[in-house]
Design a protein around this motif. Structure first.
Motif, PDB file in Angstrom:
ATOM      1  N   MET A 190       0.819  -1.207   0.000  1.00 11.59           N
ATOM      2  CA  MET A 190       0.000   0.000   0.000  1.00 11.59           C
ATOM      3  C   MET A 190       0.854   1.258   0.000  1.00 11.59           C
ATOM      4  SD  MET A 190      -2.765  -1.122  -0.608  1.00 11.59           S
ATOM      5  CE  MET A 190      -3.433   0.505  -0.846  1.00 11.59           C
ATOM      6  N   ALA A 191       2.002   1.216   0.683  1.00 12.76           N
ATOM      7  CA  ALA A 191       2.894   2.369   0.666  1.00 12.76           C
ATOM      8  C   ALA A 191       3.334   2.636  -0.768  1.00 12.76           C
ATOM      9  CB  ALA A 191       4.100   2.118   1.576  1.00 12.76           C
ATOM     10  N   ILE A 192       3.679   1.564  -1.470  1.00 15.24           N
ATOM     11  CA  ILE A 192       4.108   1.713  -2.867  1.00 15.24           C
ATOM     12  C   ILE A 192       2.957   2.251  -3.710  1.00 15.24           C
ATOM     13  CG2 ILE A 192       4.834   0.448  -4.922  1.00 15.24           C
ATOM     14  CD1 ILE A 192       6.297  -1.490  -2.998  1.00 15.24           C
ATOM     15  N   THR A 193       1.782   1.627  -3.571  1.00 14.87           N
ATOM     16  CA  THR A 193       0.644   2.034  -4.392  1.00 14.87           C
ATOM     17  C   THR A 193       0.264   3.485  -4.138  1.00 14.87           C
ATOM     18  OG1 THR A 193      -0.156  -0.219  -4.208  1.00 14.87           O
ATOM     19  CG2 THR A 193      -1.684   1.387  -5.087  1.00 14.87           C
ATOM     20  N   LEU A 194       0.140   3.835  -2.861  1.00 11.22           N
ATOM     21  CA  LEU A 194      -0.266   5.209  -2.540  1.00 11.22           C
ATOM     22  C   LEU A 194       0.787   6.196  -2.999  1.00 11.22           C
ATOM     23  CD1 LEU A 194      -1.935   4.660   0.954  1.00 11.22           C
ATOM     24  CD2 LEU A 194      -3.065   5.196  -1.212  1.00 11.22           C
ATOM     25  N   GLY A 195       2.053   5.797  -2.910  1.00 11.71           N
ATOM     26  CA  GLY A 195       3.124   6.650  -3.409  1.00 11.71           C
ATOM     27  C   GLY A 195       2.950   6.925  -4.897  1.00 11.71           C
ATOM     28  N   ILE A 196       2.668   5.864  -5.639  1.00 12.09           N
ATOM     29  CA  ILE A 196       2.500   6.024  -7.089  1.00 12.09           C
ATOM     30  C   ILE A 196       1.265   6.862  -7.402  1.00 12.09           C
ATOM     31  CG2 ILE A 196       2.000   4.778  -9.220  1.00 12.09           C
ATOM     32  CD1 ILE A 196       3.772   2.537  -8.043  1.00 12.09           C
ATOM     33  N   VAL A 197       0.181   6.603  -6.639  1.00 12.63           N
ATOM     34  CA  VAL A 197      -1.033   7.389  -6.873  1.00 12.63           C
ATOM     35  C   VAL A 197      -0.764   8.871  -6.630  1.00 12.63           C
ATOM     36  CG1 VAL A 197      -3.362   7.846  -6.024  1.00 12.63           C
ATOM     37  CG2 VAL A 197      -2.616   5.504  -6.369  1.00 12.63           C
ATOM     38  N   GLY A 198      -0.090   9.151  -5.517  1.00 13.85           N
ATOM     39  CA  GLY A 198       0.223  10.544  -5.193  1.00 13.85           C
ATOM     40  C   GLY A 198       1.069  11.187  -6.278  1.00 13.85           C
ATOM     41  N   LEU A 199       2.090  10.430  -6.692  1.00 14.41           N
ATOM     42  CA  LEU A 199       2.998  10.931  -7.717  1.00 14.41           C
ATOM     43  C   LEU A 199       2.248  11.203  -9.024  1.00 14.41           C
ATOM     44  CD1 LEU A 199       6.158  11.271  -7.896  1.00 14.41           C
ATOM     45  CD2 LEU A 199       6.132   9.122  -9.171  1.00 14.41           C
ATOM     46  N   SER A 200       1.361  10.269  -9.377  1.00 15.16           N
ATOM     47  CA  SER A 200       0.665  10.411 -10.649  1.00 15.16           C
ATOM     48  C   SER A 200      -0.292  11.599 -10.610  1.00 15.16           C
ATOM     49  CB  SER A 200      -0.082   9.125 -10.989  1.00 15.16           C
ATOM     50  OG  SER A 200      -1.067   8.881 -10.024  1.00 15.16           O
ATOM     51  N   TYR A 201      -0.904  11.809  -9.436  1.00 12.95           N
ATOM     52  CA  TYR A 201      -1.772  12.990  -9.325  1.00 12.95           C
ATOM     53  C   TYR A 201      -0.980  14.251  -9.615  1.00 12.95           C
ATOM     54  CZ  TYR A 201      -6.267  11.230  -7.834  1.00 12.95           C
ATOM     55  OH  TYR A 201      -7.497  10.654  -7.815  1.00 12.95           O
ATOM     56  N   ARG A 202       0.235  14.270  -9.052  1.00 14.59           N
ATOM     57  CA  ARG A 202       1.089  15.432  -9.292  1.00 14.59           C
ATOM     58  C   ARG A 202       1.446  15.540 -10.764  1.00 14.59           C
ATOM     59  NH1 ARG A 202       5.464  17.365  -5.135  1.00 14.59           N
ATOM     60  NH2 ARG A 202       3.943  18.362  -3.776  1.00 14.59           N
ATOM     61  N   LEU A 203       1.927  14.414 -11.318  1.00 13.44           N
ATOM     62  CA  LEU A 203       2.351  14.417 -12.713  1.00 13.44           C
ATOM     63  C   LEU A 203       1.222  14.835 -13.633  1.00 13.44           C
ATOM     64  CD1 LEU A 203       4.535  11.216 -13.111  1.00 13.44           C
ATOM     65  CD2 LEU A 203       5.247  13.596 -13.347  1.00 13.44           C
ATOM     66  N   LEU A 204       0.072  14.191 -13.441  1.00  7.90           N
ATOM     67  CA  LEU A 204      -1.053  14.460 -14.326  1.00  7.90           C
ATOM     68  C   LEU A 204      -1.533  15.882 -14.152  1.00  7.90           C
ATOM     69  CD1 LEU A 204      -2.981  11.122 -14.167  1.00  7.90           C
ATOM     70  CD2 LEU A 204      -1.773  12.106 -16.094  1.00  7.90           C
ATOM     71  N   GLY A 205      -1.537  16.324 -12.894  1.00  6.94           N
ATOM     72  CA  GLY A 205      -1.934  17.702 -12.642  1.00  6.94           C
ATOM     73  C   GLY A 205      -1.045  18.645 -13.424  1.00  6.94           C
ATOM     74  N   ARG A 206       0.251  18.386 -13.319  1.00  2.66           N
ATOM     75  CA  ARG A 206       1.188  19.277 -13.976  1.00  2.66           C
ATOM     76  C   ARG A 206       1.034  19.227 -15.496  1.00  2.66           C
ATOM     77  NH1 ARG A 206       6.582  17.903 -11.543  1.00  2.66           N
ATOM     78  NH2 ARG A 206       5.732  18.425  -9.527  1.00  2.66           N
ATOM     79  N   SER A 207       0.900  18.024 -16.026  1.00  3.16           N
ATOM     80  CA  SER A 207       0.835  17.935 -17.489  1.00  3.16           C
ATOM     81  C   SER A 207      -0.463  18.571 -17.996  1.00  3.16           C
ATOM     82  CB  SER A 207       0.956  16.486 -17.947  1.00  3.16           C
ATOM     83  OG  SER A 207      -0.211  15.768 -17.641  1.00  3.16           O
ATOM     84  N   ALA A 208      -1.517  18.461 -17.158  1.00  2.00           N
ATOM     85  CA  ALA A 208      -2.760  19.121 -17.541  1.00  2.00           C
ATOM     86  C   ALA A 208      -2.545  20.629 -17.608  1.00  2.00           C
ATOM     87  CB  ALA A 208      -3.858  18.782 -16.548  1.00  2.00           C
ATOM     88  N   LEU A 209      -1.803  21.127 -16.627  1.00  2.00           N
ATOM     89  CA  LEU A 209      -1.487  22.557 -16.617  1.00  2.00           C
ATOM     90  C   LEU A 209      -0.720  22.956 -17.859  1.00  2.00           C
ATOM     91  CD1 LEU A 209      -0.500  23.390 -12.937  1.00  2.00           C
ATOM     92  CD2 LEU A 209      -2.478  24.187 -14.231  1.00  2.00           C
ATOM     93  N   GLU A 210       0.269  22.141 -18.207  1.00  2.00           N
ATOM     94  CA  GLU A 210       1.070  22.430 -19.391  1.00  2.00           C
ATOM     95  C   GLU A 210       0.193  22.503 -20.635  1.00  2.00           C
ATOM     96  OE1 GLU A 210       4.132  19.517 -19.601  1.00  2.00           O
ATOM     97  OE2 GLU A 210       5.118  20.344 -17.827  1.00  2.00           O
ATOM     98  N   ALA A 211      -0.723  21.560 -20.725  1.00  2.00           N
ATOM     99  CA  ALA A 211      -1.609  21.524 -21.884  1.00  2.00           C
ATOM    100  C   ALA A 211      -2.412  22.815 -21.975  1.00  2.00           C
ATOM    101  CB  ALA A 211      -2.551  20.326 -21.788  1.00  2.00           C
ATOM    102  N   GLU A 212      -2.835  23.310 -20.822  1.00  5.02           N
ATOM    103  CA  GLU A 212      -3.614  24.535 -20.817  1.00  5.02           C
ATOM    104  C   GLU A 212      -2.786  25.720 -21.311  1.00  5.02           C
ATOM    105  OE1 GLU A 212      -6.939  24.043 -17.411  1.00  5.02           O
ATOM    106  OE2 GLU A 212      -5.464  25.636 -17.134  1.00  5.02           O
ATOM    107  N   ARG A 213      -1.568  25.755 -20.785  1.00  3.67           N
ATOM    108  CA  ARG A 213      -0.713  26.868 -21.168  1.00  3.67           C
ATOM    109  C   ARG A 213      -0.423  26.824 -22.670  1.00  3.67           C
ATOM    110  NH1 ARG A 213       4.118  26.087 -18.218  1.00  3.67           N
ATOM    111  NH2 ARG A 213       3.057  25.182 -16.430  1.00  3.67           N
ATOM    112  N   ALA A 214      -0.196  25.618 -23.172  1.00  3.79           N
ATOM    113  CA  ALA A 214       0.067  25.495 -24.600  1.00  3.79           C
ATOM    114  C   ALA A 214      -1.173  25.949 -25.371  1.00  3.79           C
ATOM    115  CB  ALA A 214       0.408  24.058 -24.948  1.00  3.79           C
TER     116      ALA A 214
END
Lengths: 555, 350
Positions: free
Chosen positions: A531-555
């Motif tokens: 669960m530590a691994i899974t939650l870590g990945i989920v947290g990371l992906s939220y960050r990554l996806l959030g950021r890439s979504a932001l990038e898409a908006e800016r573009a």
């Protein structure tokens, strides 16, 4: 030319991953053991004997109860979080995600620690407080299994309904309120009916998940002397093995799943609910007023039971030298973490396998999903509908049944994959291919063909335009599609338990292996690690996806 | 008869060892060939570097201790093992063999019938460990053809919480209503020890014995070791279980004790065998021979299992000679276990 090649490869992979195992499953169900003769006797035996019909009945009862409870809890919870001024909505949503990614067999293990009739901590507290002879809870029961599985099924309904409520334009609710409808009436006569497709989808998802769940019934219902269809299938695989009978016995699970998905289409397909997409007014949040504290307390209950209590139990047990002694100072230790992560070759290897197989499975599923979704949505091939159907077909097949198909297809020449990593990788990729495919189809649907056409007008080939235009634009959808395969693959048990060999054991099968013989500390520790691994990945992906979504908006 | 077949075997083995008995070691006559043989085996095993071992004999902890003792005695050879109930590892092995997958070196089940099936499929390597003479004569010849040997000795007896109740003194007493809701059992479709016990009880008291127990609503676990956890954790108070883990838990101060039933304790001679297509054949043989070493028996004694060697004392001083035990013959296990698994399913619902 190259596009044809890629497409042909994806097609071949589909045949290998979906058509072949399901074909073998069907063939096996008609086989006379150890011979080439065909017979209906397996069906006769599977569906006339009371001892085999009983578990099917239990499965249906379990699934119906779990789905009902999950909907009854998930719907108001989604409304509270989407439409009211409840405090702490963000944190509550995060807790639902935490429950979402928790495999329910881990919850079951935790609830054994909490609510075993005599030794469960909650029962012990109760006995100490009331001096009663027994505690009130018995997790080793059908009710106990329904309870635990409901906790981890609430997130389905929640997610669907929450999404629907978020997207629902406020116009109609406004109209109702202008016409004098009060908050409750508005909710019941406008909001809920509009959310009905989401609620039905949540119910069906939970029903099908519960029908196919193996871990929780194995943990809670074998001691309770009750079998469900999946544990019965597991027993067919045990000594003396009856694979042909298992294959026949698995058929109703497929039929039920197909039937339910069909019903869902009929039910929702007939009415059009296309209110989504308009630019509705900003909706107001319903003020809860003096009910806020009560609502908050109620909204916390699912997380308390599904996340806080179980994780506390697992964590304390994993930190105990011997769980029976309780969390007292002398008993606290990191021994089991050292054992799992350093000393024990089996657990170390399993952690590595889980990652590697999940990674490979997610990548394979994604490549196939992109290739087929592209070909189908851009109408590059004939029979696109059939291809889409094949991609979505594993959705209709419970993991445990898919596993039997895989075992039948790939445990003998010419395609001997049993005993190799590929057995699990392909099984995981197949099992979660529908998620990746649906994700890519949606994403491609939102992408206008104009951009690709522009590139092609400028002389780029189909492949070049795919890789320079489409794929970069789909980056964030692809990442989320990849994660949507990777995360469930990490916690997959019901397929893996039939297909692994000790050399290819993954975290979940190791947990299952340790779950007998009373190794509560080892199971809890592995559970916390996974669960530590899974939650870590989920947290990371939220960050990554959030950021890439932001990038898409800016573009 | 037993002796003659044993003698024949030694001759064959002696021939196989081919004059390895070095003259300077001659005064320790029985040991001399063994040590030379073992050191040769060790050299070959070191090249393989690994032995894969599946065991149902004892708990995870005991298996880890066995692994550690082996690695201490024979550095350079890693031990990869899994511990699971007998029927589960046998099923995995059967699936492997059916698919022609060979990943296993040493197979340690608790259901001797598995080895008869494996022999039929020609899946085992006959092997006479050099040091087998260190164990009691009656267990030296588990299989007259030497396809498998003794790997562990275990008892199924009554475990109970002495602070809460008096034990059942004879097996049929477990059907007494006073044990309602108190009993914990393993499952014969999973555990080989439980399979042995159920066949023994069925043959002695008839299946009715289990219908009576079923009325007492026992908790059914997969492994026999779960029953000990149930008693130690206070979930249940009495069960048909193993001696070893209970004695270990008792020594650690838990509320549990063993009772050797007046009618009969069930003894299981759990075999060890080397797979014919073992990927690490020499390490496998070295590992099997290790089972007759003082180190192995010491680990067993320390973990409250019966040491195989007579010259290592058991942890609580228990001696097999003093226990009234019976053992189910392998021919009976062969038909009996599948039979009782089916009956169990009818009676207990799982």
């Amino acid at each position: 030319m190259a596009s044809k090649l890629i497409f042909a490869l994806a097609l071949a992979a589909l045949g290998l991953m979906v058509v072949l195992p399901l074909g073998w499953l069907f063939y096996t169900s008609l086989q006379v053991p150890e011979s080439a003769h065909l017979t209906f006797a397996n069906y006769g035996e599977a569906f006339t004997k009371a001892i085999y019909l009983g578990p099917l009945g239990n499965s249906l009862l379990l699934a119906a109860c779990v789905a009902t409870i999950a909907v009854a809890v998930g719907t108001p919870l989604a409304w509270l979080l989407a439409r009211t001024d409840l405090p702490g909505r963000g944190a509550l949503r995060a807790l639902v995600v935490a429950a979402f990614v928790t495999p329910s067999f881990l919850g079951a293990q935790a609830w054994i620690l909490l609510a075993a009739p005599n030794s469960g901590w909650l029962n012990k507290v109760w006995v100490a407080l009331t001096h009663a002879e027994h505690g009130p809870l018995n997790i080793y029961s059908l009710a106990g299994a329904i309870f635990v599985m409901s906790l981890y099924n609430v997130p389905y309904t929640f997610t669907f309904v929450f999404g629907a409520l978020e997207l629902m334009p406020a116009d109609m609710e406004h109209a109702a309120s202008i016409l004098g409808a009060r908050s409750l009436r508005r909710t019941l006569s406008i909001t809920l009916p509009l959310a009905l497709p989401a609620i039905v989808a949540g119910f069906i998802m939970s029903f099908l998940e519960s029908l196919a769940e193996f871990g929780t019934p194995a943990f809670l219902l074998i001691p309770a002397r009750q079998l469900v269809a999946t544990t019965q299938l597991y027993l067919f695989f045990q000594f003396p093995q009856r694979i042909e009978l298992a294959a026949a016995y698995a058929m109703p699970l497929i039929l039920f799943t197909a039937l339910f998905l069909y019903l869902q289409r009929r039910l929702i397909g007939r009415r059009r609910y296309t209110m989504i997409g308009g630019k509705g007014e900003r909706r107001r949040l319903t003020p809860l007023g003096r009910w806020r504290p009560v609502a908050l307390a109620a909204a916390l209950i699912p997380s308390l039971l599904g996340v806080f209590l179980p994780y506390t139990a697992l964590l304390l047990t994993s930190l105990s030298r011997a769980w029976g002694l309780g969390p007292v100072p002398g008993n606290l230790t990191l021994y089991w973490y050292r054992w799992a992560l350093v000393d024990n070759a089996t657990t170390r290897a399993a952690i590595g396998h889980s990652f590697a197989y999940g990674f490979a499975a997610a990548s394979i599923a994604l490549v196939i999903a992109v290739a087929i979704a592209f070909a189908v949505t851009r109408r590059l091939v004939p029979a696109g509908g059939l291809l889409a159907f094949i991609c979505m077909a594993p959705f209709v097949v419970p993991g445990i049944v898919l596993a039997i198909g895989f075992y039948s297809a790939f445990s003998h020449p010419p395609l001997l994959l049993y005993g190799t990593a590929w057995m699990l990788i392909i099984a995981f990729a197949t099992r979660f291919l529908p998620i990746a495919y649906a994700n890519m189809t949606n994403a491609l649907g939102t992408l206008s063909v104009d951009l690709e056409n522009a590139a092609r007008t400028l002389g780029a080939g189909r492949i070049r335009s795919l890789f320079t235009i489409t794929v970069p634009l789909l980056r964030s959808a692809m990442l989320s599609g990849w994660l949507l395969v990777f995360i469930p693959a990490l916690r997959e048990l019901s397929c893996a338990i039939f297909l692994f060999t000790p050399r290819t054991a993954v975290m979940t099968t190791v947990i299952f292996d340790f779950s007998d013989a009373g190794n509560f500390e080892a199971v809890s520790t592995m559970g916390i690690v996974i669960m530590a691994i899974t939650l870590g990945i989920v947290g990371l992906s939220y960050r990554l996806l959030g950021r890439s979504a932001l990038e898409a908006e800016r573009a | 008869m037993m002796h003659s077949s044993r003698g024949r075997f030694l001759t064959i083995a002696g021939g196989a060892l081919g004059g390895l008995a070095l003259p300077e070691l001659a005064e320790a006559a029985p040991k001399a060939p063994s040590e030379a043989d073992v050191s040769k085996l060790y050299d070959a095993a070191k090249k393989e570097g690994l032995v894969t071992w599946w065991t149902a004999h004892y708990t995870q902890e005991t298996a880890e201790a066995v692994r550690d003792a082996f690695k201490a005695k024979y550095p350079g050879i890693d031990v990869e093992f899994i511990r699971q109930t007998a029927q589960v590892i046998y099923q995995r092995l059967a699936q492997d063999l059916k698919s022609n997958v060979h990943e296993l070196d040493v197979f340690c089940s608790t259901d001797e019938a598995h080895y008869v099936e494996l022999k039929k499929q020609n899946a085992l390597t006959p092997f006479l460990p050099a040091d087998i003479d260190t164990i009691a004569t009656q267990f030296r010849n588990l299989d007259p053809e030497g396809s498998y040997q003794l790997g562990a000795l275990a008892l199924v007896l009554v475990n109970y919480d002495p602070t809460k109740l008096q034990p059942a003194k004879r097996w049929p007493q477990l059907g007494d209503p006073r044990f309602k809701g108190q009993i914990t059992l393993g499952h014969p479709a999973f555990s080989g020890y439980v399979g042995n016990w159920v066949v023994a009880m069925n043959d002695k008291y008839g299946w009715d014995y289990f219908t009576k127990i079923a009325a007492n609503q026992p908790k059914i676990n997969r492994s026999i070791y779960d029953t000990v956890t149930d008693i130690v954790g206070g979930e249940r108070t009495i069960g048909a279980g193993p001696d070893s883990l209970s004695l270990e838990k008792k020594a650690a101060g838990n509320h549990i004790d063993v009772y050797y039933p007046d009618d009969e304790t069930i003894l299981i001679a759990a075999p060890i065998g080397v797979m014919k297509d073992a990927p690490h054949p020499n390490a496998a043989k070295l590992f099997e021979n290790f089972f007759y070493s003082r180190e192995y028996s010491s680990v067993l004694a320390k973990t409250y299992n019966f040491p195989l060697r007579g010259d290592v004392a058991s942890a609580n001083g228990a001696r097999l000679e003093k226990i009234h035990w019976t053992r189910v013959k392998v021919d009976r296990l062969l038909t009996g276990v599948p039979e009782v698994i089916a009956k169990w399913r009818e009676t207990f619902g799982v």
